[in-house]
Write a protein that holds these residues in place. Structure first.
Motif, PDB file in Angstrom:
ATOM      1  N   GLY A 189       0.810  -1.207   0.000  1.00 20.06           N
ATOM      2  CA  GLY A 189       0.000   0.000   0.000  1.00 20.06           C
ATOM      3  C   GLY A 189       0.844   1.258   0.000  1.00 20.06           C
ATOM      4  N   ALA A 190       1.862   1.256   0.857  1.00 20.48           N
ATOM      5  CA  ALA A 190       2.721   2.438   0.956  1.00 20.48           C
ATOM      6  C   ALA A 190       3.345   2.755  -0.403  1.00 20.48           C
ATOM      7  CB  ALA A 190       3.802   2.206   2.006  1.00 20.48           C
ATOM      8  N   ASN A 230       0.887   4.408  -2.634  1.00 20.33           N
ATOM      9  CA  ASN A 230       0.719   5.806  -2.228  1.00 20.33           C
ATOM     10  C   ASN A 230       1.924   6.658  -2.619  1.00 20.33           C
ATOM     11  OD1 ASN A 230      -1.856   5.617  -1.230  1.00 20.33           O
ATOM     12  ND2 ASN A 230      -1.226   5.244   0.884  1.00 20.33           N
ATOM     13  N   GLU A 264      -8.464   9.171   2.970  1.00 17.37           N
ATOM     14  CA  GLU A 264      -9.211   7.912   2.946  1.00 17.37           C
ATOM     15  C   GLU A 264     -10.703   8.241   3.013  1.00 17.37           C
ATOM     16  OE1 GLU A 264      -7.254   5.335   6.311  1.00 17.37           O
ATOM     17  OE2 GLU A 264      -6.777   7.444   6.569  1.00 17.37           O
ATOM     18  N   GLU A 291      -7.169   2.840   9.936  1.00 18.69           N
ATOM     19  CA  GLU A 291      -6.274   2.716  11.093  1.00 18.69           C
ATOM     20  C   GLU A 291      -6.615   3.764  12.155  1.00 18.69           C
ATOM     21  OE1 GLU A 291      -4.075   0.044  11.220  1.00 18.69           O
ATOM     22  OE2 GLU A 291      -5.291  -0.322   9.439  1.00 18.69           O
ATOM     23  N   GLN A 349      -7.660   0.343   2.222  1.00 20.81           N
ATOM     24  CA  GLN A 349      -8.468  -0.447   3.153  1.00 20.81           C
ATOM     25  C   GLN A 349      -9.926  -0.561   2.711  1.00 20.81           C
ATOM     26  OE1 GLN A 349      -8.991  -0.802   7.995  1.00 20.81           O
ATOM     27  NE2 GLN A 349      -7.143  -0.060   7.078  1.00 20.81           N
TER      28      GLN A 349
HETATM   29  C1  LIG Z   1      -2.755  -0.431   5.287  1.00 17.74           C
HETATM   30  C2  LIG Z   1      -2.882   0.911   4.708  1.00 17.74           C
HETATM   31  C3  LIG Z   1      -1.808   1.528   4.035  1.00 17.74           C
HETATM   32  C4  LIG Z   1      -0.431   0.917   3.962  1.00 17.74           C
HETATM   33  O1  LIG Z   1      -0.406  -0.272   3.258  1.00 17.74           O
HETATM   34  P1  LIG Z   1       0.883  -1.238   3.393  1.00 17.74           P
HETATM   35  O2  LIG Z   1       0.584  -2.385   2.487  1.00 17.74           O
HETATM   36  O3  LIG Z   1       0.953  -1.630   4.845  1.00 17.74           O
HETATM   37  O4  LIG Z   1       2.058  -0.451   2.982  1.00 17.74           O
HETATM   38  C5  LIG Z   1      -2.023   2.770   3.464  1.00 17.74           C
HETATM   39  N1  LIG Z   1      -3.227   3.365   3.537  1.00 17.74           N
HETATM   40  C6  LIG Z   1      -4.275   2.810   4.149  1.00 17.74           C
HETATM   41  C7  LIG Z   1      -5.599   3.507   4.158  1.00 17.74           C
HETATM   42  C8  LIG Z   1      -4.142   1.563   4.779  1.00 17.74           C
HETATM   43  O5  LIG Z   1      -5.179   1.023   5.426  1.00 17.74           O
END
Ligand SMILES: *Cc1c(COP(=O)(O)O)cnc(C)c1O
Length: 394
Positions: free
Chosen positions: A103-104, A107, A187, A192, A223
């Motif tokens: 995810g990171a 982003n 988001e 989180e 998420q």
């Molecule tokens: C989990 C999450 C991330 C990070 O994803 P990773 O796979 O852990 O790098 C970024 N944004 C949101 C909204 C998340 O829930």
């Protein structure tokens, strides 16, 4: 955890407080540890295992693709990459896809694309407005984008160029936007941060603001995407289209996979601006294709909506007995507040009872089960909560 495994665990660099158990296998809604104890999983691999544990769709895709091609390098297209990209553009409002593994990383891609857009079209504007209590990942730039109070002083100096505003306050955004701003990134539901949703009017106002100023609206759906909130993508609830969307977690069903989706007008990277050794890796592509097809064919977004409502109703049913507050969420991304700041104690007591839940904050419990969850498992989960929570009143 037996002596042998405890000894092995000494080789793991500490980054998280983990219970003294070792997970060994999983099937559907359940996990088993190395002693054979069974757990009902209401965190779904951290909102990841949307099809449940070890679904046939994933093992088949892995088997078939690993017999065919595991890696031809990012210098070449591969067939599952092309098919998967087309599937994602067909089911969303986007035209182009960039694949990565976490995810990171997705982003980071979105942040770089927004800065590229600023450099190209907005006189070098580079600043991105993000939210207080938001979460975008753990790389240096995504930590800066994240609005976690406790991270403010960590790993200095931060990557600059991020401003944080509270959610659902359009005036705060207007006050923060200036000629340096290239994008707003947030988001649709802060995950989180404890499950806090953007309201519809705010999102519509954000879209208007971005259009008026010529800046980009970026939705981090890592998420919320892939059916979690009851629609394939959470932006659909708001009847607007973001310019960029990031996906991870559910998109791989447990396999490391992420994506950044964008409109044709943002197909502006030059060769070499963005990429990675595993971007579009065939195994990940085959898995993602199989997972998203399964989510569509099994109508899992609809199931998320129905079962999510059943969880909310059931939580309301035990609200008095367990002193629950602020029961909230959409689809299968749900949270509630506890009467005391003892979330981690409740999590560990539930674990003893064979239920896995999450406490993102000391007074909050979050539930994010696989999208295949049924009423039967929800009833079991509610019974365990009912048994555990009142015992922790003092
Ligand atoms: C989990 C999450 C991330 C990070 O994803 P990773 O796979 O852990 O790098 C970024 N944004 C949101 C909204 C998340 O829930």
């Amino acid at each position: 955890m037996d002596k042998y495994l405890t000894e092995l665990a000494k080789s793991i660099l500490f980054t998280a407080a983990r219970p003294e158990i070792v997970m060994e296998c999983g099937k559907g809604m359940y996990l088993w540890d190395s002693s054979g104890k069974k757990y009902l999983d209401f965190i779904g691999g951290w909102a990841v295992t949307c099809l449940g544990h070890c679904p046939e769709a994933i093992s088949k895709a892995l088997k078939n693709q690993s017999d065919l091609l595991i890696n031809a390098s990012p210098a070449f297209f591969n067939k599952p990459m092309l098919e998967f990209a087309q599937l994602l553009t067909n089911i969303s409002c986007f035209d182009r896809v960039f694949f990565a593994s976490s995810g990171a990383e997705a982003n980071e891609g979105a942040i770089k694309l927004a800065r590229k857009y600023g450099a190209k079209y907005l006189n070098g504007a580079f600043e991105i407005i993000t939210t207080v209590n938001g979460f975008h990942g753990r790389t240096l730039a995504t930590m800066s984008a994240t609005g976690k109070k406790h991270w403010d002083v960590l790993f200095e100096p931060k990557v600059s160029g991020f401003k944080h505003v509270p959610i659902n306050d359009i005036d705060a955004v207007y006050q923060s936007v200036d000629s340096n701003t290239c994008a707003i990134m947030l988001e649709p539901i802060q995950g989180e941060g404890g499950v806090y949703s953007l309201n519809e009017e705010y999102v519509k106002d954000l879209r208007k603001l971005c259009d008026n100023k010529g800046i980009l609206l970026i939705f981090d759906e890592i998420q919320t995407g892939i059916g979690r909130t009851g629609k394939m993508f959470a932006y659909e609830h708001y009847k607007i289209e973001p310019d960029i969307m990031t996906l991870a977690k559910g998109i791989g069903g447990g396999f490391p996979l992420s994506a950044m989706l964008t409109k044709e007008k943002l197909n502006i990277f030059d060769a070499g601006d963005q990429g990675g050794t595993y971007c579009g890796q065939p195994l990940a592509m085959a898995v993602g294709l199989a997972v998203v097809n399964e989510v569509i064919n099994k109508k899992l977004p609809q199931n998320a909506l129905v079962q999510g409502q059943y969880i909310i109703d059931s939580l309301n049913g035990i609200k008095e007995k367990c002193s629950l507050k602020n029961i909230r969420g959409l689809g299968l991304l749900i949270a509630f507040d506890l009467p005391y700041e003892n979330g981690s104690k409740i999590v560990s007591e539930c674990l003893k009872e064979g239920l896995i839940i999450n406490s993102p904050k000391p007074s909050t419990i979050r539930l994010m089960p696989p999208l295949i969850v049924t009423k039967n498992e929800i009833d079991i989960m509610i019974d365990i909560l009912c048994k555990v929570i009142p015992k922790q009143f003092h």
